[in-house]
Design a protein around this motif. Sequence first.
Motif, PDB file in Angstrom:
ATOM      1  N   VAL A  84       0.843  -1.201   0.000  1.00  0.00           N
ATOM      2  CA  VAL A  84       0.000   0.000   0.000  1.00  0.00           C
ATOM      3  C   VAL A  84       0.883   1.257   0.000  1.00  0.00           C
ATOM      4  O   VAL A  84       0.567   2.244  -0.663  1.00  0.00           O
ATOM      5  CB  VAL A  84      -0.984  -0.007   1.200  1.00  0.00           C
ATOM      6  N   ARG A  85       2.013   1.175   0.718  1.00  0.00           N
ATOM      7  CA  ARG A  85       2.947   2.320   0.674  1.00  0.00           C
ATOM      8  C   ARG A  85       3.390   2.578  -0.770  1.00  0.00           C
ATOM      9  O   ARG A  85       3.429   3.714  -1.231  1.00  0.00           O
ATOM     10  CB  ARG A  85       4.145   2.066   1.588  1.00  0.00           C
ATOM     11  N   GLU A  86       3.671   1.489  -1.471  1.00  0.00           N
ATOM     12  CA  GLU A  86       4.105   1.594  -2.867  1.00  0.00           C
ATOM     13  C   GLU A  86       2.979   2.181  -3.743  1.00  0.00           C
ATOM     14  O   GLU A  86       3.228   3.041  -4.598  1.00  0.00           O
ATOM     15  CB  GLU A  86       4.478   0.185  -3.346  1.00  0.00           C
ATOM     16  N   GLU A 133       2.845   5.924  -3.164  1.00  0.00           N
ATOM     17  CA  GLU A 133       3.958   6.625  -3.794  1.00  0.00           C
ATOM     18  C   GLU A 133       3.800   6.696  -5.311  1.00  0.00           C
ATOM     19  O   GLU A 133       4.137   7.701  -5.939  1.00  0.00           O
ATOM     20  CB  GLU A 133       5.286   5.922  -3.457  1.00  0.00           C
ATOM     21  N   LYS A 134       3.256   5.613  -5.885  1.00  0.00           N
ATOM     22  CA  LYS A 134       3.184   5.539  -7.346  1.00  0.00           C
ATOM     23  C   LYS A 134       1.940   6.169  -7.925  1.00  0.00           C
ATOM     24  O   LYS A 134       1.966   6.693  -9.036  1.00  0.00           O
ATOM     25  CB  LYS A 134       3.230   4.066  -7.783  1.00  0.00           C
ATOM     26  N   LEU A 135       0.803   6.075  -7.222  1.00  0.00           N
ATOM     27  CA  LEU A 135      -0.449   6.490  -7.849  1.00  0.00           C
ATOM     28  C   LEU A 135      -1.381   7.311  -6.957  1.00  0.00           C
ATOM     29  O   LEU A 135      -1.937   8.316  -7.404  1.00  0.00           O
ATOM     30  CB  LEU A 135      -1.215   5.247  -8.344  1.00  0.00           C
ATOM     31  N   LEU A 136      -1.565   6.872  -5.714  1.00  0.00           N
ATOM     32  CA  LEU A 136      -2.669   7.432  -4.928  1.00  0.00           C
ATOM     33  C   LEU A 136      -2.403   8.852  -4.440  1.00  0.00           C
ATOM     34  O   LEU A 136      -3.331   9.639  -4.277  1.00  0.00           O
ATOM     35  CB  LEU A 136      -3.000   6.511  -3.752  1.00  0.00           C
ATOM     36  N   ALA A 137      -1.150   9.177  -4.198  1.00  0.00           N
ATOM     37  CA  ALA A 137      -0.825  10.530  -3.734  1.00  0.00           C
ATOM     38  C   ALA A 137       0.199  11.162  -4.665  1.00  0.00           C
ATOM     39  O   ALA A 137       1.029  10.467  -5.248  1.00  0.00           O
ATOM     40  CB  ALA A 137      -0.268  10.471  -2.318  1.00  0.00           C
TER      41      ALA A 137
END
Lengths: 82, 82
Positions: B59-61, B64-68
Motif C-alpha cells: 500500500v505504501r508503494e 507513492e506511485k499512484l494514490l498521492a
Amino acid sequence: MFKAVVYVTLRESVLDPQGHAVKGALNTLGFDEVKNVRIGKYMELELGTNDRAQAEERVREMCEKLLANTVVEDYRFEIVEG
Amino acid sequence: MFKAVVYVTLRESVLDPQGHAVKGALNTLGFDEVKNVRIGKYMELELGTNDRAQAEERVREMCEKLLANTVVEDYRFEIVEG
C-alpha cells in the motif's frame, strides 16, 4: 479550540466510477491484490468554539446542509482537540 | 482479508482553494465558527491478501506511485481487518 474531522463516503448501493478507475489503474500497475476501491472525501474543519456538545450539533448540521449529499452519501465525523 | 484505509491530504504549505471555497460557503450559511477548512481524499482498498506486513509495504508503494502526488500531498494509511 476544537477541530472536526469529517468523512464523506458514497453509500454502499451507489456506483463509484472514480474508485473503479483507480482500481483499474492499480491492477494495471501490477497491484493485482486490489479487489475494490471506494473513494470519499476527508475534511478538517477548524472551529472557533470551546463547547464540544455544541460543536457536534453544528457539524452535524453542516454535513446535512452542505458537506454531504445525503441522497447518495454517508458521513461521519469526530470532534478532536486541536 | 485486509482493507487499507488511505488518507491523502494537501501539505500544510500548499494552498487549498476547494477548502477555502467550502469555508466561505459555511460562513455564508451562518456557520461563523468555521475558521479554516482543508479537504483531502479518503480511500478504502479491499485487498485480497492475508499478510499484514506485505499489505503495508504494497500500500505504501501504491501511495507513492499512484494514490498521492507526494510533491504537494501527504498520505497516511491503516491496514484493518475487513
